[in-house]
Design an enzyme around this catalytic site. Structure first.
Site, PDB file in Angstrom:
ATOM      1  N   TYR A 129       0.830  -1.210   0.000  1.00 21.96           N
ATOM      2  CA  TYR A 129       0.000   0.000   0.000  1.00 21.96           C
ATOM      3  C   TYR A 129       0.864   1.260   0.000  1.00 21.96           C
ATOM      4  O   TYR A 129       0.666   2.170  -0.824  1.00 21.96           O
ATOM      5  CB  TYR A 129      -0.920  -0.022   1.218  1.00 21.96           C
ATOM      6  CG  TYR A 129      -1.617   1.278   1.502  1.00 21.96           C
ATOM      7  CD1 TYR A 129      -2.697   1.699   0.723  1.00 21.96           C
ATOM      8  CD2 TYR A 129      -1.214   2.085   2.559  1.00 21.96           C
ATOM      9  CE1 TYR A 129      -3.346   2.904   0.992  1.00 21.96           C
ATOM     10  CE2 TYR A 129      -1.861   3.279   2.841  1.00 21.96           C
ATOM     11  CZ  TYR A 129      -2.920   3.688   2.052  1.00 21.96           C
ATOM     12  OH  TYR A 129      -3.553   4.869   2.324  1.00 21.96           O
ATOM     13  N   LEU A 130       1.838   1.319   0.902  1.00 17.86           N
ATOM     14  CA  LEU A 130       2.681   2.516   0.989  1.00 17.86           C
ATOM     15  C   LEU A 130       3.493   2.715  -0.284  1.00 17.86           C
ATOM     16  O   LEU A 130       3.696   3.845  -0.733  1.00 17.86           O
ATOM     17  CB  LEU A 130       3.605   2.419   2.201  1.00 17.86           C
ATOM     18  CG  LEU A 130       2.921   2.530   3.571  1.00 17.86           C
ATOM     19  CD1 LEU A 130       3.941   2.353   4.687  1.00 17.86           C
ATOM     20  CD2 LEU A 130       2.190   3.862   3.728  1.00 17.86           C
TER      21      LEU A 130
END
Length: 218
Positions: A129-130
């Site tokens: 996600y990051l």
């Protein structure tokens, strides 16, 4: 102003739509499911049915024609796997960015995440996600025709907003009510002097309008 928001049924987006429509802006929210439309109408926004995971740049750009600003507030959401972090948090953001460029929208805001980094290491879902958010942010930052601002909130909460925040290039970790994220976004829409900035946002002691003026150099 006419403002188009991707991820129009998200928790931050619904709050932002209410704020913008209440002050007289024309707001459209892009949604994936027709049954979400009533929630947008309830806060004064026009629902636009469009799936950003399958749409074309031209198709999205058609809905951005004539917009004064665009806000990317979409996300795969909690519980989604690695694949949708790539197709939504990265892919849909890139698509929406390219569509804004195609439609000649100038003001462009992104709701990102603290810690977003295209070089982030790891294979857990949150790592993916990051990295996806970081890759999307990097793509936005390369667009010379957009007056872009990237907002990276800390840990989101559903507590009532305080109207006071800390908004800086580097705040360090912290929490922030979604109400206050929406309030900051509403101010940023009207503050193109923040173009080119990537800002972190957590709870603090500075009134929202003062915090935004401060980072804008006013």
């Amino acid at each position: 102003m006419r403002i188009v928001i991707a991820g129009g049924h998200g928790q931050i987006a619904l709050r932002l739509e209410r704020l913008l429509s209440a002050r007289g802006d024309e707001v459209a929210g892009i949604i994936r499911k027709s049954e979400q439309g009533d929630d947008l109408r309830a806060v004064g926004a026009e629902p636009v049915l469009l799936d950003l995971e399958s749409a074309s740049v031209e198709g999205v750009a058609a809905h951005l024609q004539g917009a004064d600003a665009a806000v990317f507030a979409a996300g795969a959401g909690p519980g989604s796997g690695k694949a949708r972090k790539d197709t939504v948090d990265r892919g849909a953001a890139v698509l929406f960015t390219d569509a804004a460029v195609r439609a000649r929208v100038r003001r462009f805001l992104v709701v990102s995440s603290m810690g977003a980094d295209p070089a982030h290491q790891g294979d857990d879902v949150f790592d993916v996600y990051l990295r996806a958010k970081g890759e999307a942010d990097a793509h936005v930052a390369r667009q010379e025709t957009l007056d872009w601002t990237i907002l990276r909130p800390g840990t989101l909460t559903d507590e009532a907003g305080t109207g006071h925040v800390r908004l800086e290039a580097d705040t360090g970790p912290g929490a922030i009510p979604r109400d206050d994220v929406a309030a900051v976004l509403a101010e940023l829409v009207d503050t193109p002097a923040t173009a080119g900035l990537t800002l972190e946002l957590i709870g603090g002691s500075t009134p929202v309008s003062v915090a935004v003026k401060s980072v804008a150099g006013n």
